[in-house]
Design a protein around this motif. Structure first.
Motif, PDB file in Angstrom:
ATOM      1  N   ARG A   1       0.669   3.902  -3.029  1.00 48.36           N
ATOM      2  CA  ARG A   1       0.269   5.290  -2.738  1.00 48.36           C
ATOM      3  C   ARG A   1       1.313   6.263  -3.251  1.00 48.36           C
ATOM      4  O   ARG A   1       0.984   7.274  -3.867  1.00 48.36           O
TER       5      ARG A   1
ATOM      6  N   TYR B   1       1.207   6.213  -7.140  1.00 47.79           N
ATOM      7  CA  TYR B   1      -0.094   6.717  -7.610  1.00 47.79           C
ATOM      8  C   TYR B   1      -0.139   8.237  -7.452  1.00 47.79           C
ATOM      9  O   TYR B   1      -0.470   8.972  -8.386  1.00 47.79           O
ATOM     10  N   ASP B   2       0.229   8.684  -6.258  1.00 44.31           N
ATOM     11  CA  ASP B   2       0.164  10.126  -5.998  1.00 44.31           C
ATOM     12  C   ASP B   2       1.135  10.887  -6.898  1.00 44.31           C
ATOM     13  O   ASP B   2       0.802  11.938  -7.435  1.00 44.31           O
TER      14      ASP B   2
ATOM     15  N   ALA C   1      -4.901   2.088  -1.255  1.00 44.98           N
ATOM     16  CA  ALA C   1      -3.826   2.740  -2.014  1.00 44.98           C
ATOM     17  C   ALA C   1      -4.330   3.884  -2.882  1.00 44.98           C
ATOM     18  O   ALA C   1      -3.638   4.888  -3.042  1.00 44.98           O
TER      19      ALA C   1
ATOM     20  N   VAL D   1       0.847  -1.198   0.000  1.00 48.89           N
ATOM     21  CA  VAL D   1       0.000   0.000   0.000  1.00 48.89           C
ATOM     22  C   VAL D   1       0.885   1.252   0.000  1.00 48.89           C
ATOM     23  O   VAL D   1       0.633   2.212  -0.733  1.00 48.89           O
TER      24      VAL D   1
END
Lengths: 304, 327
Positions: B260, B263-264, B288, B256
């Motif tokens: 994260r 992704y961010d 996530a 996760v």
């Protein structure tokens, strides 16, 4: 039956010896009582070489018997090795003895296909890695050989043991010898040690000294290889311990903390017991036990 | 690149398959076209090392039959826009310059205009395919920090070469895809991935990246034995558990954290990017990305929407069928 004096044969030539260890207390007692009844097999030479009967020879030497019944085997050296292997197959061979059979066949120049065939007869998978493990075991130091035999390690585990350097192997054997290890616990221990060595480049065996059993060694290794998972396990154990669950209520969490759900089970003999268990669960829910456990199974604070 | 032993085969069973996916994890509904089995790139972590016991490479040469099979699969699909790929049991491009197997298939997709072909690779050799490329072919590259490529993907193209090839594909009018897969956790990986994303954003037009997948390193128990035997310190740096699908994966909390972060960072560069997780659990998706992807069907529907955004009315899809099914 004709006998031959031990001093007349080449007792130190172990070319055809596939027995390990040579000392056999049952055989020793039998020879002490009845003498050597089954003749040893010899290759005809100026100094005859022993093909079968190394354990009988060893027992006779320990008992001070000077001569043994014998038969000459008029065969070539390769046939002699196969005879020695076949002769010993009448009893269950340990891993080191199987390793000797394979290693000696390779040294004698048998084709790999022939070696594979004998491996299959010995109950071993005819694979390259097993063959290599057998060669390692055959050449191993006595400490390792004794450990392999004592713990009845299969060659798949021997392969892992010989992945380590000799010094590390010595430490592993010392450590495992100090506690009771089963094959499965030793396998797990070795895998964690391999992982630790790959991750850190070395294993600090001093950290493992003083472990009182195999499980303590496993836990100590796992803390080093899996610090985050060990931390989750400790937190969960702390929560469950503080909750003081009665024995008829069980809370189970996925050991890998992968599943977010938890299993709660209760055992009851009547309606009253069910009501009490449900009240207990309600109290624990109110105290935040399950919220805390879900924080562990979700693995991370929720995304905001 | 020297060519390993290649066996040419014809009509040995079905060549179009559903991506095998993995138990209890969300799959994107991809279809694989196994034109080539076996790969010369020899990445250390490759799942094929555990799956394929034939060290040689086999190539399907009966392209006509293969195309017929793809056509039948497209014709029988009534709900989703099918996405096909030739990079499941091999690398799509590593041998293509010599074998030229993707060209006819790519041209078929351009003529059929009802499904997409994804060429997924780590080998930046695209020029020979230019005449066959068309808007229905998505050119994709797996990307990783150069440090990992040097250590674990030794026979592949450098990441800069892969990005240049993607840029070229964009310039030729293709949509492109990116695959951060496998993401490997090692000392300092966070900064390397941040730099990689900067490099990607500086090279590509992110508005014309149709999809980005992110998947953490996962592998079968036989590969774990292999990694230990080969002392693969990079691959084993992180903390692994056995997932519900019987594969080793990083501990969920670590996955996760990685997802994260990526992704961010990716959405920071281009908020409209479509980033999906490869073979992950519903709860990991939620933790996530904050998106509720409960089933493989949910994810496939996201792909349909994304393809709709990119192709709009130019996509030869029976819109009445879709409307009647409420997608």
């Amino acid at each position: 039956m004709e006998t031959v004096g031990i001093d007349k044969i080449h007792v130190n030539d172990r070319s055809f010896c596939v027995s390990y260890p040579l000392e056999d207390e049952l055989l020793l007692a039998s020879v002490a009582k009845f003498g050597v009844l089954v003749p040893i097999g010899l290759l005809r030479r100026d100094y005859p070489v022993i093909v079968t009967g190394f354990k009988r020879l060893e027992a006779a030497r320990r008992l001070g018997i000077g001569a043994l019944p014998y038969v000459f085997l008029d065969i070539g050296e390769r046939q002699a090795l196969l005879t020695a292997i076949h002769d010993n197959m009448s009893r269950p061979l340990n891993t080191v003895e199987k390793a000797f059979c394979i290693n000696k066949m390779l040294a004698a120049g048998f084709a790999v296909e022939d070696v594979h065939e004998v491996m299959t007869t010995l109950g071993l998978p005819p694979r390259e890695n097993i063959l290599k493990a057998a060669v390692s075991a055959a050449w191993a130091e006595d400490e390792a050989k004794s450990f392999i035999v004592k713990h009845q390690l299969p060659l798949s585990l021997v392969e892992q043991l010989f992945w380590f350097e000799p010094g590390e192997r010595h430490e592993i054997i010392r450590l495992a010898g100090a506690v009771q290890v089963s094959i499965s616990s030793f396998r797990e221990m070795l895998q964690l040690m391999m992982l630790l060595k790959v991750k850190r480049g070395a294993i600090d065996f001093r950290q493992l000294d003083g472990a009182k059993d195999a499980d303590a060694i496993r836990r100590s290794l796992k803390k080093q290889t899996h610090p985050l998972l060990s931390d989750l396990e400790e937190k969960l154990a702390g929560l469950l311990s503080a909750a003081a669950l009665p024995p008829h209520i069980k809370v189970r969490v996925d050991p890998a903390f992968e599943k977010e759900s938890i299993d709660i089970s209760l055992r009851a003999g009547n309606s009253r017991e069910i009501e009490e268990a449900l009240k207990k669960l309600e109290r624990l829910t109110g105290q935040g036990l399950f919220r805390s456990i879900f924080e562990l199974t979700h693995g991370t604070p929720h995304r905001v | 690149m020297s060519l390993p032993t290649v066996r040419r085969i014809e009509s040995e069973g079905s060549v179009v398959r559903d991506c095998p996916g993995t138990r209890k994890h969300i799959c994107c509904g991809y279809k694989t076209i196994d034109l080539i089995e076996g790969c010369p790139l020899s990445c250390s972590y490759c799942i094929l090392r555990g799956y394929l016991n034939n060290p040689g490479i086999s190539v399907r040469t009966d392209t006509g039959a293969v195309i017929e099979e793809i056509d039948r699969a497209i014709a029988s699909e009534e709900t989703h826009v099918l996405r096909f790929g030739t990079g499941e049991l091999s690398d799509s491009l590593a041998l293509d310059e010599s074998l030229r197997v993707n060209g006819p298939v790519a041209r078929f997709f351009g003529e059929r205009r009802k499904a997409l072909l994804e060429l997924k690779s780590k080998w930046a050799a695209l020029d020979h395919l230019r005449p066959s490329l068309n808007p229905y072919v998505v050119v994709s590259f797996s990307v990783a920090p150069q440090r990992m490529i040097d250590a674990e993907e030794k026979r592949t193209s450098p990441v800069s070469g892969r990005l240049r090839a993607l840029k070229k594909a964009q310039d030729w009018g293709c949509f492109v895809g990116l695959h951060f897969d496998p993401v490997i956790i090692y000392e300092g990986f966070e900064k390397d991935y941040a730099d990689l994303i900067d490099e990607i954003a500086g090279t590509l037009d992110l508005k014309r990246v149709i999809w980005v997948s992110v998947g953490c390193l996962r592998f079968t128990p036989p590969l774990m034995k292999l990694f230990l035997r080969e002392s693969r310190a990079n691959l084993l740096h992180g903390e692994f558990i056995m997932g519900e699908d019987g594969k080793f994966r990083y501990l969920k909390t670590e996955r996760v954290r990685v997802y994260r972060m990526l992704y961010d960072r990716l959405l920071e560069k281009e908020p409209g990017l479509f980033v999906y997780l490869c073979m992950e659990r519903a709860d990991v998706w939620d933790e996530a990305t904050g998106r509720e992807i409960e089933t493989s069907e949910d994810l496939t529907t996201c792909f349909d929407r994304r393809i709709g955004q990119f192709y709009g009315g130019s996509f030869a899809w029976d819109s009445t069928k879709r409307a009647s099914q409420g997608t």
